[in-house]
Each structure stands twice: as C-alpha cells, then as structure tokens.
Design a protein around this motif. Structure first.
Motif, PDB file in Angstrom:
ATOM      1  N   ASN A  79       4.846 -58.893 -60.722  1.00 15.42           N
ATOM      2  CA  ASN A  79       5.793 -60.013 -60.412  1.00 15.42           C
ATOM      3  C   ASN A  79       6.728 -60.192 -61.135  1.00 15.42           C
ATOM      4  O   ASN A  79       7.149 -59.262 -62.093  1.00 15.42           O
ATOM      5  CB  ASN A  79       4.666 -61.396 -60.400  1.00 15.42           C
ATOM      6  CG  ASN A  79       4.237 -61.409 -61.891  1.00 15.42           C
ATOM      7  OD1 ASN A  79       4.958 -61.550 -62.755  1.00 15.42           O
ATOM      8  ND2 ASN A  79       3.032 -61.080 -62.266  1.00 15.42           N
ATOM      9  N   LYS A 103       4.355 -62.458 -53.326  1.00 16.06           N
ATOM     10  CA  LYS A 103       3.311 -63.255 -52.458  1.00 16.06           C
ATOM     11  C   LYS A 103       1.942 -62.875 -52.922  1.00 16.06           C
ATOM     12  O   LYS A 103       1.813 -61.948 -53.837  1.00 16.06           O
ATOM     13  CB  LYS A 103       3.535 -62.928 -51.159  1.00 16.06           C
ATOM     14  CG  LYS A 103       3.583 -61.471 -50.739  1.00 16.06           C
ATOM     15  CD  LYS A 103       4.084 -61.210 -49.235  1.00 16.06           C
ATOM     16  CE  LYS A 103       4.177 -59.702 -48.821  1.00 16.06           C
ATOM     17  NZ  LYS A 103       4.445 -59.318 -47.738  1.00 16.06           N
ATOM     18  N   GLU A 104       0.851 -63.297 -52.492  1.00 13.53           N
ATOM     19  CA  GLU A 104      -0.409 -63.056 -53.041  1.00 13.53           C
ATOM     20  C   GLU A 104      -0.895 -61.724 -52.509  1.00 13.53           C
ATOM     21  O   GLU A 104      -1.734 -61.107 -53.270  1.00 13.53           O
ATOM     22  CB  GLU A 104      -1.304 -64.210 -52.356  1.00 13.53           C
ATOM     23  CG  GLU A 104      -1.335 -65.488 -53.107  1.00 13.53           C
ATOM     24  CD  GLU A 104      -2.435 -66.428 -52.789  1.00 13.53           C
ATOM     25  OE1 GLU A 104      -3.245 -66.100 -52.070  1.00 13.53           O
ATOM     26  OE2 GLU A 104      -2.590 -67.470 -53.237  1.00 13.53           O
ATOM     27  N   SER A 105      -0.332 -61.087 -51.506  1.00 16.97           N
ATOM     28  CA  SER A 105      -0.928 -59.927 -51.139  1.00 16.97           C
ATOM     29  C   SER A 105       0.331 -58.774 -50.621  1.00 16.97           C
ATOM     30  O   SER A 105       1.171 -59.277 -50.377  1.00 16.97           O
ATOM     31  CB  SER A 105      -2.116 -59.843 -50.014  1.00 16.97           C
ATOM     32  OG  SER A 105      -1.494 -60.359 -48.917  1.00 16.97           O
ATOM     33  N   LEU A 114      -4.477 -57.808 -53.377  1.00 18.08           N
ATOM     34  CA  LEU A 114      -4.411 -58.961 -53.626  1.00 18.08           C
ATOM     35  C   LEU A 114      -4.307 -59.264 -54.964  1.00 18.08           C
ATOM     36  O   LEU A 114      -5.088 -58.600 -55.726  1.00 18.08           O
ATOM     37  CB  LEU A 114      -5.647 -59.880 -53.012  1.00 18.08           C
ATOM     38  CG  LEU A 114      -5.913 -61.296 -53.328  1.00 18.08           C
ATOM     39  CD1 LEU A 114      -4.733 -62.248 -52.349  1.00 18.08           C
ATOM     40  CD2 LEU A 114      -7.093 -61.835 -52.843  1.00 18.08           C
ATOM     41  N   ASN A 115      -3.362 -60.283 -55.523  1.00 20.45           N
ATOM     42  CA  ASN A 115      -3.496 -60.441 -56.793  1.00 20.45           C
ATOM     43  C   ASN A 115      -3.862 -61.952 -57.090  1.00 20.45           C
ATOM     44  O   ASN A 115      -3.566 -62.830 -56.201  1.00 20.45           O
ATOM     45  CB  ASN A 115      -1.826 -60.219 -57.482  1.00 20.45           C
ATOM     46  CG  ASN A 115      -0.875 -61.320 -56.890  1.00 20.45           C
ATOM     47  OD1 ASN A 115      -0.781 -62.612 -57.206  1.00 20.45           O
ATOM     48  ND2 ASN A 115      -0.168 -60.745 -55.800  1.00 20.45           N
ATOM     49  N   PHE A 116      -4.222 -62.410 -58.188  1.00 24.82           N
ATOM     50  CA  PHE A 116      -4.971 -63.534 -58.809  1.00 24.82           C
ATOM     51  C   PHE A 116      -4.426 -64.045 -60.179  1.00 24.82           C
ATOM     52  O   PHE A 116      -4.521 -62.869 -60.910  1.00 24.82           O
ATOM     53  CB  PHE A 116      -6.461 -63.701 -58.372  1.00 24.82           C
ATOM     54  CG  PHE A 116      -7.141 -62.770 -59.099  1.00 24.82           C
ATOM     55  CD1 PHE A 116      -7.832 -63.004 -60.398  1.00 24.82           C
ATOM     56  CD2 PHE A 116      -7.631 -61.402 -58.613  1.00 24.82           C
ATOM     57  CE1 PHE A 116      -8.611 -61.914 -60.839  1.00 24.82           C
ATOM     58  CE2 PHE A 116      -8.314 -60.411 -59.188  1.00 24.82           C
ATOM     59  CZ  PHE A 116      -8.855 -60.663 -60.452  1.00 24.82           C
ATOM     60  N   GLN A 117      -4.331 -64.757 -60.442  1.00 24.85           N
ATOM     61  CA  GLN A 117      -4.157 -65.445 -61.903  1.00 24.85           C
ATOM     62  C   GLN A 117      -5.140 -65.029 -62.663  1.00 24.85           C
ATOM     63  O   GLN A 117      -6.300 -65.663 -62.624  1.00 24.85           O
ATOM     64  CB  GLN A 117      -3.517 -67.017 -61.753  1.00 24.85           C
ATOM     65  CG  GLN A 117      -2.817 -67.446 -63.074  1.00 24.85           C
ATOM     66  CD  GLN A 117      -1.494 -66.792 -63.003  1.00 24.85           C
ATOM     67  OE1 GLN A 117      -0.624 -66.744 -62.196  1.00 24.85           O
ATOM     68  NE2 GLN A 117      -1.079 -66.200 -64.343  1.00 24.85           N
ATOM     69  N   LYS A 126      -1.962 -60.888 -64.022  1.00 18.56           N
ATOM     70  CA  LYS A 126      -2.648 -60.862 -62.777  1.00 18.56           C
ATOM     71  C   LYS A 126      -3.892 -59.842 -62.682  1.00 18.56           C
ATOM     72  O   LYS A 126      -3.844 -58.943 -63.454  1.00 18.56           O
ATOM     73  CB  LYS A 126      -1.709 -60.385 -61.805  1.00 18.56           C
ATOM     74  CG  LYS A 126      -0.397 -61.404 -61.552  1.00 18.56           C
ATOM     75  CD  LYS A 126      -0.913 -62.775 -60.893  1.00 18.56           C
ATOM     76  CE  LYS A 126       0.468 -63.707 -60.668  1.00 18.56           C
ATOM     77  NZ  LYS A 126       0.069 -64.995 -60.055  1.00 18.56           N
ATOM     78  N   TYR A 128      -6.320 -58.085 -59.912  1.00 18.36           N
ATOM     79  CA  TYR A 128      -6.041 -57.361 -58.489  1.00 18.36           C
ATOM     80  C   TYR A 128      -7.299 -57.155 -57.821  1.00 18.36           C
ATOM     81  O   TYR A 128      -8.306 -56.525 -58.402  1.00 18.36           O
ATOM     82  CB  TYR A 128      -5.395 -56.056 -58.526  1.00 18.36           C
ATOM     83  CG  TYR A 128      -3.851 -55.894 -58.850  1.00 18.36           C
ATOM     84  CD1 TYR A 128      -2.956 -56.490 -58.031  1.00 18.36           C
ATOM     85  CD2 TYR A 128      -3.221 -55.861 -60.285  1.00 18.36           C
ATOM     86  CE1 TYR A 128      -1.762 -56.877 -58.548  1.00 18.36           C
ATOM     87  CE2 TYR A 128      -2.201 -56.108 -60.664  1.00 18.36           C
ATOM     88  CZ  TYR A 128      -1.209 -56.356 -59.751  1.00 18.36           C
ATOM     89  OH  TYR A 128       0.066 -56.725 -60.102  1.00 18.36           O
ATOM     90  N   GLU A 149     -10.726 -69.601 -60.169  1.00 14.04           N
ATOM     91  CA  GLU A 149      -9.914 -68.643 -59.340  1.00 14.04           C
ATOM     92  C   GLU A 149     -10.221 -67.306 -59.425  1.00 14.04           C
ATOM     93  O   GLU A 149     -10.684 -66.511 -58.662  1.00 14.04           O
ATOM     94  CB  GLU A 149      -8.459 -69.017 -59.856  1.00 14.04           C
ATOM     95  CG  GLU A 149      -7.539 -67.880 -58.734  1.00 14.04           C
ATOM     96  CD  GLU A 149      -6.050 -68.208 -59.165  1.00 14.04           C
ATOM     97  OE1 GLU A 149      -5.207 -67.278 -58.532  1.00 14.04           O
ATOM     98  OE2 GLU A 149      -5.579 -68.798 -60.012  1.00 14.04           O
ATOM     99  N   SER A 153     -12.275 -64.926 -56.629  1.00 18.37           N
ATOM    100  CA  SER A 153     -11.351 -63.969 -56.136  1.00 18.37           C
ATOM    101  C   SER A 153     -12.292 -62.595 -56.175  1.00 18.37           C
ATOM    102  O   SER A 153     -12.351 -61.818 -55.358  1.00 18.37           O
ATOM    103  CB  SER A 153     -10.247 -63.546 -56.907  1.00 18.37           C
ATOM    104  OG  SER A 153      -9.084 -64.577 -57.135  1.00 18.37           O
TER     105      SER A 153
END
Length: 261
Positions: A79, A103-105, A114-117, A126, A128, A149, A153
């Motif tokens: 990011n 974006k998320e993916s 896909l990334n997540f916080q 992030k 993955y 989250e 995920s």
C-alpha cells in the motif's frame, strides 16, 4: 498450490506461495543471497517469482526486497503508506515494478491475493490471504492483538503462518529495556505464545488446518516452549493435533517443510 515459509523469526521473514502458474513471496526480510538460496533449496528458481508482497516496512520484512526486484525484475506490491515508509530501505526500484495496492485484492495469473489490516507499530501493516481455486493460505504475523478482522480473514484457511512471538514471562524478566518490553506487549506489538494458542482455537472449524507457528523471538522464546504452550491450549479445548490440525514451528534460518495441496 504450494506454501513454504522460507525464513520466519525476529531476524528475518519470507514466505513462498505458488500455484500451477504463479509464484509469489510474502516479504523478503533477509539478504537477497539468503532468499535466493532458500528458494533454490525448495526446488524453485528466483527468476520466476511474479511478485513480492510486503506486509510492512520493518527491516526484518524488507531487507532483500529491493535487491531481488532489481536483479530479477520482480514487481513489488504494497500500500502507499508502506511504500513511503520503506522506500529508503529498499533503494531505487524501476517504475514498472512499483505496484501500489489501493484495493483489498490483487490477482496475479491464477492467484488472488487479499490483504487485511493487522495491528502493529508500522505505517499501514497488512496480512495476506492467497486463494487458488478452493484452496486458501495466509500469513498473519506481527499482530499486536488478534482482531475480529484478522479472525474472519483467516478462519477458513487450509494453511496458516501465525505469530507465536514470545513467552510473556521470558520477556518480562529478560534483557530487553523496559520501553521495548512495553512495545512488544502492547496492542501494536507482537502476539505471545498463549495468545497465539487462543487465536488458533478461535479459528478452528471442520476444515483440517496446517499451522506454522512463526516469527519467534530469538531472545524471549524457544521453539519447544512455543509449540508446547500452543499444543496445551489446543488440547485443553478438545482440538487433536495430527487429526484436527497439523502443528509445527516455522524455521528461523532455513526453509520449513513445504505444504503441497
């Protein structure tokens, strides 16, 4: 699909993930030579890496990123805040290899990433999750706490690298200065062995999982202690190792056993 922690620990991290037509790294936190050797040790070739995905800018996750990108013309994905924070650490990168994730993916050939916080003291860290057909693997380390989250995920993953960084008592009575101890124990620090075990219990389902305990501290943990602490918590909650879950330690200084689906 193939999932292999190349290195995992406070001294450097890198994870290899591949499908039939795609190969990526999550982080490259050791020297380029170390990463190259590890990739070759598992029977792969670094020139075929399609991308490096960066979790955050700390040196144990980005040390070899720039070297590998320049040598093999590999795109780097992160990011914008992480790019800004790591740019001086990784050196000059060719324009076409700078891939900002907005974006998320992201899709690379037959892989969806896909990334997540995650909660860590970095610019915009992030985790993955990587999908291929009906298989799902993930990397979740540097977790100050195990948020909803993160839980959602990674719940249905087939293979997981999850942080089991420290034993709380070893950290408290160990040699680190007070401020560093406080940072590690904070909500933006690292996940303890006990919290890791509880997190795994929270994500168990009918799907059998392969779980690597990773990012172990060299000073405040032992592989045997991390494994036994987590194993005890799983067994106390009726989870059978070898049946419901395959549990192992991700190696610090060499590739771990690869999981092949």
């Amino acid at each position: 699909m193939r999932f292999c922690p190349l290195y995992s620990g406070s001294s450097g991290n890198s994870i290899f993930i591949a499908s039939e037509s795609s190969k990526i790294l999550i982080d490259a936190g050791l020297s380029g030579k170390h990463i190259e050797k590890a990739i070759k040790d598992i029977g792969e070739e670094p020139q075929y890496i399609d991308g490096i995905f960066v979790t955050h800018e700390h040196i144990d996750h980005v040390k070899g990123v720039g070297v590998l990108s320049r040598k093999y013309d590999i795109p780097i994905y992160s990011n914008s805040l992480t790019w800004k924070a790591m740019s001086k650490k990784i050196g000059k990168i060719k324009e076409h290899n700078i891939k900002i994730i907005d974006k998320e993916s992201v899709s690379i050939k037959d892989l969806d990433i896909l990334n997540f916080q995650i909660s860590h003291d970095a610019a915009d860290p992030k985790g993955y999750v990587v999908y291929n057909d009906n298989k799902k693997v993930c990397v979740a380390t540097d977790l100050g706490h195990f948020s909803e989250e993160v839980k959602e995920s990674i719940r249905d993953c087939d293979a997981i690298l999850i942080e089991s960084n420290h034993d709380v008592e070893m950290l408290k009575f160990g040699p680190y200065p007070y401020n560093l101890k406080r940072r590690i124990l904070s909500g933006v620090g690292h996940l303890s062995n006990e919290d890791c075990g509880k997190a795994i219990v929270d994500i168990m389902s009918d799907k059998r999982k392969v779980v690597f305990l990773g990012h172990l501290s060299k000073t405040n943990n032992y592989p045997e202690l991390a494994y036994q602490t987590v194993a005890n918590i799983l067994q106390e909650n009726g989870i059978k190792i070898g049946k419901d879950i395959e549990l192992s330690i991700a190696q610090r200084d060499k590739p771990s056993s690869c999981v092949n689906f």
